[in-house]
Design a protein around this motif. Structure first.
Motif, mmCIF file in Angstrom:
data_model
loop_
_atom_site.group_PDB
_atom_site.id
_atom_site.type_symbol
_atom_site.label_atom_id
_atom_site.label_comp_id
_atom_site.label_asym_id
_atom_site.label_seq_id
_atom_site.Cartn_x
_atom_site.Cartn_y
_atom_site.Cartn_z
ATOM 1 N N LEU A 197 -42.721 -28.988 -52.930
ATOM 2 C CA LEU A 197 -41.829 -28.094 -53.661
ATOM 3 C C LEU A 197 -40.370 -28.487 -53.460
ATOM 4 C CD1 LEU A 197 -41.918 -25.623 -55.479
ATOM 5 C CD2 LEU A 197 -41.708 -24.191 -53.456
ATOM 6 N N CYS A 256 -37.746 -29.569 -56.438
ATOM 7 C CA CYS A 256 -36.470 -28.870 -56.638
ATOM 8 C C CYS A 256 -35.297 -29.838 -56.560
ATOM 9 C CB CYS A 256 -36.315 -27.750 -55.609
ATOM 10 S SG CYS A 256 -37.436 -26.353 -55.881
ATOM 11 N N LEU A 303 -47.376 -19.757 -57.900
ATOM 12 C CA LEU A 303 -46.091 -20.452 -57.925
ATOM 13 C C LEU A 303 -45.338 -19.911 -59.132
ATOM 14 C CD1 LEU A 303 -44.332 -22.684 -56.641
ATOM 15 C CD2 LEU A 303 -45.367 -24.292 -58.244
ATOM 16 N N CYS A 326 -34.447 -19.642 -59.223
ATOM 17 C CA CYS A 326 -35.127 -20.002 -57.986
ATOM 18 C C CYS A 326 -36.610 -20.242 -58.269
ATOM 19 C CB CYS A 326 -34.983 -18.896 -56.924
ATOM 20 S SG CYS A 326 -35.717 -17.311 -57.393
ATOM 21 N N VAL A 327 -37.309 -20.715 -57.262
ATOM 22 C CA VAL A 327 -38.763 -20.858 -57.303
ATOM 23 C C VAL A 327 -39.335 -19.990 -56.192
ATOM 24 C CG1 VAL A 327 -40.706 -22.451 -57.132
ATOM 25 C CG2 VAL A 327 -38.555 -23.227 -58.143
ATOM 26 N N CYS A 328 -40.346 -19.194 -56.506
ATOM 27 C CA CYS A 328 -40.968 -18.311 -55.514
ATOM 28 C C CYS A 328 -42.441 -18.664 -55.340
ATOM 29 C CB CYS A 328 -40.875 -16.843 -55.948
ATOM 30 S SG CYS A 328 -39.205 -16.216 -56.134
ATOM 31 N N LEU A 373 -32.884 -23.096 -63.495
ATOM 32 C CA LEU A 373 -33.670 -22.086 -62.778
ATOM 33 C C LEU A 373 -32.806 -21.292 -61.822
ATOM 34 C CD1 LEU A 373 -36.800 -24.241 -61.795
ATOM 35 C CD2 LEU A 373 -36.727 -22.484 -63.575
ATOM 36 N N SER A 421 -36.044 -17.783 -64.088
ATOM 37 C CA SER A 421 -34.959 -18.364 -64.874
ATOM 38 C C SER A 421 -34.309 -17.298 -65.737
ATOM 39 C CB SER A 421 -35.492 -19.494 -65.762
ATOM 40 O OG SER A 421 -34.466 -20.051 -66.569
ATOM 41 N N LEU A 454 -44.876 -26.226 -64.783
ATOM 42 C CA LEU A 454 -45.804 -25.654 -63.795
ATOM 43 C C LEU A 454 -47.147 -26.378 -63.796
ATOM 44 C CD1 LEU A 454 -45.152 -21.808 -64.091
ATOM 45 C CD2 LEU A 454 -44.956 -23.180 -62.015
ATOM 46 N N LEU A 460 -41.667 -19.662 -61.368
ATOM 47 C CA LEU A 460 -40.327 -20.131 -61.715
ATOM 48 C C LEU A 460 -39.536 -18.954 -62.267
ATOM 49 C CD1 LEU A 460 -41.181 -23.475 -63.604
ATOM 50 C CD2 LEU A 460 -40.875 -23.104 -61.142
#
Length: 413
Positions: A174, A178, A143, A34-36, A32, A147, A159, A145
């Motif tokens: 979260l 991660c 949420l 990031c995760v937002c 990934l 990538s 997810l 992801l």
């Protein structure tokens, strides 16, 4: 001209060059970017509430795109939980180099699963529920992801595990997830991997370019010694073709030809889920060939490329767009191919098939479902395929088996 690269990507690229050791977020960034977390702010509208890891540097343009694409538009009326995906261009100025691990992955992976140098894939879990404690009256949060790998099945399944828990426990949950992803082995083509997260082991096979098409060792693998039983994902990216194409099965040869030719196509659906799944199924129906034109599984009027794609001063670009806003019917009525899907109503029969209609009929906002095109196919409809699928419905054949029949048919065209 030297292109700028975000600090976080620079550091991650250098880490792999070190003496075989890994630093924090090395393994995470193999899967990934990031995760937002995207929320609705009464003053700002959609806004990014959180990005994890914190050192990831997204440009303002990328943040804006992620914000608008992480919420269904108001016409979708999505209550409860909704999952869909999108794809955006990486901002001009990012350095598009790959580190050694990513280059090795791309050498061994099928072309349709290669690490993308120029785009981000976004996988969204959106929740909208009534909440009287909030001034707007609804809890609205996504949420997301982000990538560079098009692993739609893997990330959507991830997810489904993580998002409901996150909405209850927020950031500590979260952060823990991660950190677990940062312990995962890197994706290696041809390998079956066990990926632990939140007390569950996801077992997934990463295809190799040398694999026989249509096979997955996970379907036959022995998992008796694994306790608890793993969550098996037989394929990281292959969608259920029978479900995605259920309204256009009798026109499957036509859409296959349109994808092979790279024709401009609009997919208008009733929800971002149907929109994104249909677009992803369309561009993958020519596999093992790679669809080399642009595509956007979910596209809105706020998109950075909106003006570029809607201009009438030049021919429509070679792109497949998935949309839900009826505004696009008028905006894109000059496009040569428009697939308007209706509400999906599954019964004991083949879902109602939409008809091919002349483009001149697509004028009003209440346009009926249909494939609006003047295209004449080279291949004829395959009645034997439809009869086989219909027999499968009557015998209650599993959807994955029906999907395999459609996939095999397309492979042999």
């Amino acid at each position: 001209m030297e292109l700028w690269e975000p600090e976080s990507r620079c550091r991650r690229g250098q880490r792999y060059a070190a003496s075989g050791s890994t630093l924090p977020w090395d393994r995470f960034s193999a899967w990934l970017e990031c995760v937002c977390v995207v929320t609705f702010d009464l003053e700002l509208g959609q806004a990014i509430e959180l990005v994890y890891p914190h050192d990831v540097r997204l440009t303002e343009k990328e943040k804006t795109s992620i914000c608008y694409l992480s919420f269904p538009d108001s016409y979708s009326g999505c209550l409860g939980d909704t999952q869909f995906s999108f794809r955006i261009r990486q901002s001009v100025g990012h350095k598009l180099s790959m580190n050694g691990e990513e280059e090795k992955y791309n050498r061994d992976a099928p072309v349709v699963l290669q690490w993308d140098r120029a785009h981000y894939y976004g996988f969204v879990y959106f929740r909208q529920v009534k909440d009287s404690t909030i001034k707007r009256g609804y809890f609205q949060k996504s949420l997301v992801l982000i990538s560079r790998l098009p692993f739609v099945n893997l990330f959507c399944s991830l997810l489904q595990l993580v998002a409901p828990e996150y909405f209850e426990k927020l950031e500590p949950c979260l952060e823990a997830v991660c950190n677990e992803i940062d312990q995962w082995p890197a994706p290696v083509p041809g390998k079956t991997l066990s990926l632990p997260v939140m007390g569950v082991v996801i077992q997934v096979w990463i295809p190799s370019k040398n694999d026989k098409i249509g096979t997955s060792p996970l379907k036959q693998s022995n998992q008796e010694n694994l306790l608890p039983a793993p969550m098996v994902i037989p394929t990281v990216n292959e969608l259920d073709f029978f479900r995605c194409f259920q309204q256009i099965l009798i026109h499957i040869q036509m859409v296959w030809e349109l994808m092979l030719l790279g024709e401009p196509v609009i997919v208008m659906a009733t929800s971002p889920t149907v929109s994104s799944d249909t677009v992803l199924a369309l561009i993958s129906c020519i596999a093992p060939l790679k669809y080399c034109c642009d595509y956007r599984p979910y596209f809105t009027i706020h998109d950075n490329e909106f003006k570029e794609y809607t201009t009438r001063t030049q021919a429509p670009p070679n792109v497949v767009l998935g949309v839900t806003n009826p505004f696009f019917i008028k905006t894109f009525q000059h496009w040569p191919h428009i697939i308007r899907l209706g509400e999906i109503k599954m019964s004991g029969d083949l879902p109602k098939q939409i008809k091919v209609k002349k483009l001149m009929k697509i004028r009003t906002l209440d346009t009926k479902p249909g494939i609006y095109t003047s295209y004449r196919t080279f291949l004829h409809k395959d009645k034997a395929l439809i009869k086989r699928l219909l027999k499968g419905i009557q015998r209650k054949r599993p959807s994955e088996v029906q999907s395999a029949i459609v996939r095999r048919h397309l492979l042999e065209l």
